[in-house]
Design an enzyme around this catalytic site. Structure first.
Site, PDB file in Angstrom:
ATOM      1  N   TRP A  69       1.527   2.001  -4.821  1.00  0.00           N
ATOM      2  CA  TRP A  69       0.778   1.453  -5.954  1.00  0.00           C
ATOM      3  C   TRP A  69       0.887  -0.070  -6.008  1.00  0.00           C
ATOM      4  O   TRP A  69      -0.067  -0.757  -6.370  1.00  0.00           O
ATOM      5  CB  TRP A  69       1.289   2.069  -7.255  1.00  0.00           C
ATOM      6  CG  TRP A  69       0.523   1.611  -8.452  1.00  0.00           C
ATOM      7  CD1 TRP A  69      -0.669   2.087  -8.900  1.00  0.00           C
ATOM      8  CD2 TRP A  69       0.896   0.567  -9.358  1.00  0.00           C
ATOM      9  NE1 TRP A  69      -1.069   1.402 -10.030  1.00  0.00           N
ATOM     10  CE2 TRP A  69      -0.131   0.466 -10.330  1.00  0.00           C
ATOM     11  CE3 TRP A  69       1.994  -0.293  -9.442  1.00  0.00           C
ATOM     12  CZ2 TRP A  69      -0.088  -0.452 -11.376  1.00  0.00           C
ATOM     13  CZ3 TRP A  69       2.041  -1.211 -10.482  1.00  0.00           C
ATOM     14  CH2 TRP A  69       1.014  -1.291 -11.430  1.00  0.00           C
ATOM     15  N   HIS A  70       2.039  -0.600  -5.634  1.00  0.00           N
ATOM     16  CA  HIS A  70       2.229  -2.054  -5.665  1.00  0.00           C
ATOM     17  C   HIS A  70       1.537  -2.775  -4.507  1.00  0.00           C
ATOM     18  O   HIS A  70       1.540  -4.000  -4.474  1.00  0.00           O
ATOM     19  CB  HIS A  70       3.716  -2.396  -5.653  1.00  0.00           C
ATOM     20  CG  HIS A  70       4.346  -2.350  -7.015  1.00  0.00           C
ATOM     21  ND1 HIS A  70       4.897  -1.205  -7.542  1.00  0.00           N
ATOM     22  CD2 HIS A  70       4.496  -3.304  -7.968  1.00  0.00           C
ATOM     23  CE1 HIS A  70       5.362  -1.454  -8.750  1.00  0.00           C
ATOM     24  NE2 HIS A  70       5.134  -2.712  -9.041  1.00  0.00           N
ATOM     25  N   GLY A  71       0.967  -2.043  -3.567  1.00  0.00           N
ATOM     26  CA  GLY A  71       0.233  -2.686  -2.487  1.00  0.00           C
ATOM     27  C   GLY A  71       0.429  -2.055  -1.128  1.00  0.00           C
ATOM     28  O   GLY A  71      -0.404  -2.205  -0.241  1.00  0.00           O
ATOM     29  N   VAL A  95       5.464   4.423  -5.974  1.00  0.00           N
ATOM     30  CA  VAL A  95       5.671   3.081  -6.539  1.00  0.00           C
ATOM     31  C   VAL A  95       5.361   2.017  -5.488  1.00  0.00           C
ATOM     32  O   VAL A  95       4.691   1.018  -5.765  1.00  0.00           O
ATOM     33  CB  VAL A  95       7.112   2.926  -7.066  1.00  0.00           C
ATOM     34  CG1 VAL A  95       7.379   1.484  -7.490  1.00  0.00           C
ATOM     35  CG2 VAL A  95       7.359   3.851  -8.245  1.00  0.00           C
TER      36      VAL A  95
END
Length: 370
Positions: A333-335, A330
């Site tokens: 994936w968010h950066g 997570v």
């Protein structure tokens, strides 16, 4: 009264929605209803063609080619039917979004930063869809070849209501429901549409009131008011921020959820109100599949990371590892910025402490003492 300009996500999607996306979603609705009425059998392919056309219109031929290339590579790797290889491919494709040279090249394709960010957000979400299809292919291709073909992958990847920002619908759910031909009633669908629009309009008005009157994000962007505020005030600001986040996603996910229902699909449940949450574990939906809802990728991580790694059914070490991998993905994936890793670590720690406490309290001796 001017609105709080510091919540980038709300301002960004509302601006895009007003300019083009809402019109394209309305076009999808029209195509969907006509195809359900006249050519139900070919509905997935009608929606696939429309989604590809909408992608081409909004992201240009180069943006369309990037998404198509990601899908083709994922499908080719999935032919080996090795889950580990599929995950490696997915992480490599996701990492290409953060290569500076690639970022600069993509920026040159567009006139504004907003257009580039739309491509970035879209490709990030499409990576999850490609991964979902590929893993389902690895698990079921030998028994369900007809529903795991490349055309079905394109129908899934280019399904427009979930195209830019989700929510995530896993491929197995999408394909089963899309292949099911249900009785079509114009009257029933019209009532669903009217009630859905009224609810979304109410949520949108509430979000606009909050962002015009409360200035939560503007307060957070300045250290001075935070340093002078009491602990009670800081707690109130934190609660106000998560409540706005909740209302915001009722709108951002409410629109595609309504279109999913109009298409005859069952959308992921909308997020639960954070004020009703008392359990850290329940908030992240990592333990009970029955409590999974539509936080951005919770359904995805539960099915494709947490459960395959053993989840709560494995040993204590296995549970720690599967939960850690879930939050690590997570965060990446968010950066993958440093603050996201801290955020993931703290969330992981919160889940572990809560579940550890539950295990201790379930011991018969402790129960007797209580």
């Amino acid at each position: 009264m001017p609105q709080d300009p510091m919540d980038f996500e709300w301002s960004y999607w509302i601006e895009w929605g007003r300019e083009r996306i809402l019109w394209l979603l309305a076009g999808h609705l029209l195509v969907s209803q006509v195809s359900r009425l006249l050519v139900e059998k070919y509905k997935p392919w009608c929606l696939m063609v429309y989604g590809m056309a909408a992608c081409w219109l909004l992201l240009g031929i180069k943006g369309f080619a990037v998404i198509l290339l990601h899908a083709a590579i994922s499908f080719a790797v999935a032919q080996f039917q090795l889950s580990l290889l599929t995950w490696l491919c997915s992480l490599i494709l996701l990492s290409t979004l953060r290569i500076p040279a690639v970022e600069e090249t993509k920026r040159k394709w567009y006139n504004t930063e907003n257009e580039y960010y739309l491509l970035l957000f879209t490709v990030s979400v499409r990576c999850l869809f490609c991964t979902s299809f590929s893993l389902e292919y690895c698990w079921h291709a030998s028994t369900q070849k007809s529903s795991h073909s490349f055309p079905w992958m394109l129908a899934y990847v280019f399904y427009y209501p979930t195209f830019h920002n989700g929510p995530i619908v896993n491929f197995d759910e999408f394909s089963k429901q899309m292949r099911t031909q249900e009785a079509f009633s114009v009257k029933t669908n019209l009532s669903i549409l009217i009630v859905g629009i009224i609810r979304i309009f109410f949520w949108w008005c509430l979000a606009e009131l909050m962002i015009h009157l409360m200035y939560i994000h503007a307060l957070y962007s300045s250290a001075l008011p935070l340093e002078s505020a009491s602990y009670w005030a800081l707690g109130g600001l934190a609660l106000a921020q998560v409540l706005f986040f909740y209302v915001k996603y009722l709108v951002l996910y409410g629109v595609p959820a309504l279109l999913l229902r109009m298409d005859g699909l069952k959308p992921p449940a909308l997020p639960c109100c954070v004020s009703l949450m008392h359990s850290f574990t329940k908030m992240w939906r990592l333990i009970s599949v029955k409590s999974l809802t539509a936080l951005l990728i919770s359904r995805f991580t539960y099915r494709y990371i947490y459960v395959p790694m053993g989840g709560s059914q494995s040993s204590l070490l296995g549970t720690l590892l599967s939960t850690a991998l879930t939050f690590a993905f997570v965060s990446y994936w968010h950066g993958g910025q440093s603050y996201l890793w801290y955020w993931g670590a703290l969330n992981w720690l919160g889940v572990i402490v809560e579940n550890g406490t539950k295990r201790i309290l379930s011991i018969s001796l402790i129960q007797d003492l209580i």
